[in-house]
Design an enzyme around this catalytic site. Structure first.
Site, mmCIF file in Angstrom:
data_model
loop_
_atom_site.group_PDB
_atom_site.id
_atom_site.type_symbol
_atom_site.label_atom_id
_atom_site.label_comp_id
_atom_site.label_asym_id
_atom_site.label_seq_id
_atom_site.Cartn_x
_atom_site.Cartn_y
_atom_site.Cartn_z
ATOM 1 N N TYR A 147 0.772 -0.971 0.194
ATOM 2 C CA TYR A 147 0.005 0.164 -0.141
ATOM 3 C C TYR A 147 1.222 1.148 -0.014
ATOM 4 O O TYR A 147 1.413 1.449 0.991
ATOM 5 C CB TYR A 147 -0.662 -0.077 1.640
ATOM 6 C CG TYR A 147 -1.981 1.251 0.888
ATOM 7 C CD1 TYR A 147 -2.386 1.352 0.743
ATOM 8 C CD2 TYR A 147 -1.358 2.320 2.256
ATOM 9 C CE1 TYR A 147 -3.496 2.573 0.253
ATOM 10 C CE2 TYR A 147 -2.210 3.065 2.453
ATOM 11 C CZ TYR A 147 -3.479 3.239 1.738
ATOM 12 O OH TYR A 147 -4.533 4.357 1.849
ATOM 13 N N ASP A 242 9.163 2.733 -0.519
ATOM 14 C CA ASP A 242 8.124 3.762 1.079
ATOM 15 C C ASP A 242 8.809 3.417 1.919
ATOM 16 O O ASP A 242 8.508 2.648 2.842
ATOM 17 C CB ASP A 242 6.801 2.996 0.303
ATOM 18 C CG ASP A 242 5.995 3.507 0.981
ATOM 19 O OD1 ASP A 242 6.016 4.539 2.058
ATOM 20 O OD2 ASP A 242 4.477 3.911 0.789
ATOM 21 N N LYS A 275 4.522 9.515 8.849
ATOM 22 C CA LYS A 275 3.782 8.711 10.185
ATOM 23 C C LYS A 275 4.912 9.680 11.253
ATOM 24 O O LYS A 275 4.847 10.547 11.709
ATOM 25 C CB LYS A 275 3.721 7.224 9.785
ATOM 26 C CG LYS A 275 2.969 7.500 9.108
ATOM 27 C CD LYS A 275 2.514 5.843 9.445
ATOM 28 C CE LYS A 275 1.613 5.284 8.279
ATOM 29 N NZ LYS A 275 0.571 5.385 8.782
#
Length: 436
Positions: A147, A242, A275
């Protein structure tokens, strides 16, 4: 009806599904989501005033624990000077410099320049646009179950073969956009080579989660990411890693640094962060070599902009979080994960429940499957129905888990002996519920 029920009923009248991000709706576990009124350290408190030990950690950013006093004070000071300027600030320079200095291992330093944005989706979307601009190619290779945010080209579903252009994976994505993506089984290097043999001259980049954590946690095969770098570079394509979820959580230099220290050194062309890098505030970043990053506007032809990019409050939270993320913090996170994993395995084994626990640094996930899944198709074969009673048994005992079996669990530096004991004490009853 308690206050959570009342709030959810009210929310469903004015917000689609009653939530502003789908997993919050408890769709896979049922019941009423807990509306959080406050959080501190290892705990959250819901609208009814009930306290829970938290293993969601705002989906990763709360590395130090919720509302860390020094992070909150840094944000307060920044807010007192103004909420947003739409102009450069010194804090942006400091944070970009700190990111670049941390992403170093084994003599490698893949991040020379950094662009700050607001969300992980924006970071990966920009990274892909940048890769296409640098290479002059259109196609993207991604992995099934990885994702990378909800931009159109990344919500593609696999076609009928590994070299077949993808199909839309959700309503609202034009087929013409999905067709710019090739979806490959995770961990299958032969499939990647097959795709490049068939379409290599058209492929701009491979994008991969540094360690998958959105189909449950999947432990990357040894050397997988470094092999992807070789395949991409041999074909004149780029590798985008990522680290929105893993960056600065599983290692001081992210999962890339953890793999380099394990002996699998490689140089990604672009890395994306989110994050932890924002310390709980809306902030994300992409970084890479100067040669690649200088292709972004205003120095290059690849356009990207954002009114709130590098927002001073978010930058202040990210700076303070990374400054406080010392080796001692990472050692504590690993020890806390050890304790929860040991208790989880012991409780489920005592009830004869088939399970496996996959781990990347302090990040881990549970699968109701005897063998650790290696890809999304394997993860989907687990006895996922066991998670619903397990989840609710933990919730009833005051432990807040991610409300899906396919999500990672997060410990924080604030998970002390008392918090960890509350978790491990709740596990036997939850295991019995899962077994039943």
């Amino acid at each position: 009806m308690d206050r959570n029920d009342a709030l959810f009923a009210r929310a469903q009248k004015v917000i689609p599904g009653g939530v502003n991000s789908p997993v919050r709706a408890y769709g896979s576990v049922g019941g009423t989501p807990r509306f959080v009124s406050s959080a501190a350290g290892a705990y959250i408190t819901d609208a009814e005033g009930r306290e829970y030990v938290d293993l969601v950690a705002t989906w990763g950013p709360a590395l130090l624990g919720h509302a860390h006093p020094e992070v909150v004070e840094a944000v307060r000071k920044a807010a007192s000077r103004g909420l947003s300027f739409g102009a450069p600030t010194e804090g942006e320079v400091e944070l970009a410099s700190l990111i670049a200095s941390r992403v170093q291992a084994g003599g490698l330093a893949p991040v020379e320049e950094v662009r700050l944005v607001s969300t992980g989706t924006e970071a990966t979307m920009t990274a892909i646009r940048l890769a296409r601009g640098v290479t002059g190619r259109d196609l993207l290779v991604k992995f099934d179950g990885n994702y990378h945010g909800h931009s159109d080209g990344l919500l593609a579903a696999a076609g009928s073969g590994v070299a077949t252009l993808a199909l839309p994976g959700t309503a609202g994505v034009p087929a013409s956009v999905a067709e710019t993506t090739l979806v490959v089984p995770y961990g299958d290097l032969d499939a990647v080579r097959e795709v490049f043999a068939a379409r290599g001259d058209d492929i701009a980049a491979i994008i991969v989660e540094a360690a998958p954590a959105n189909m449950g946690v999947i432990e990357p095969p040894a050397g997988f990411n470094s092999a992807l770098a070789d395949i991409a570079h041999d074909a004149g394509a780029l590798l985008i890693v990522d680290e929105v979820l893993t960056g600065f959580r599983v290692h001081p230099a992210g999962e890339w640094g953890r793999q380099v220290e394990a002996g699998f050194g490689y140089t990604p062309d672009i890395l994306t962060y989110g994050k932890v890098v924002g310390g709980g505030m809306p902030l994300a970043a992409l970084g890479g070599s100067r040669e690649v990053m200088e292709q972004l506007a205003p120095t290059g032809p690849v356009y990207q902009a954002g009114t709130l990019s590098g927002n001073p409050l978010s930058v202040a939270a990210g700076l303070k979080t990374l400054e406080l993320a010392t080796p001692d913090v990472y050692a504590h996170l690993d020890a806390a994960a050890d304790r929860v994993i040991e208790g989880l395995a012991s409780a489920l084994s005592a009830e004869g429940v088939a399970h496996s626990i996959s781990r990347v640094g302090s990040l881990f996930g549970l699968a109701f499957l005897a063998d650790k899944p290696g890809d999304y198709q394997q993860a989907k074969t687990q006895d996922a129905h066991r998670f619903t009673p397990f989840f609710h048994a933990m919730l009833e005992q005051g432990v807040n888990l991610p409300p899906s079996v396919y999500e990672a669990w997060f410990v924080t530096a604030a998970h002390d002996d008392e918090a960890l004991s509350r978790i491990t004490d709740a596990l036997p009853a939850a295991a019995r519920a899962a077994a039943a």
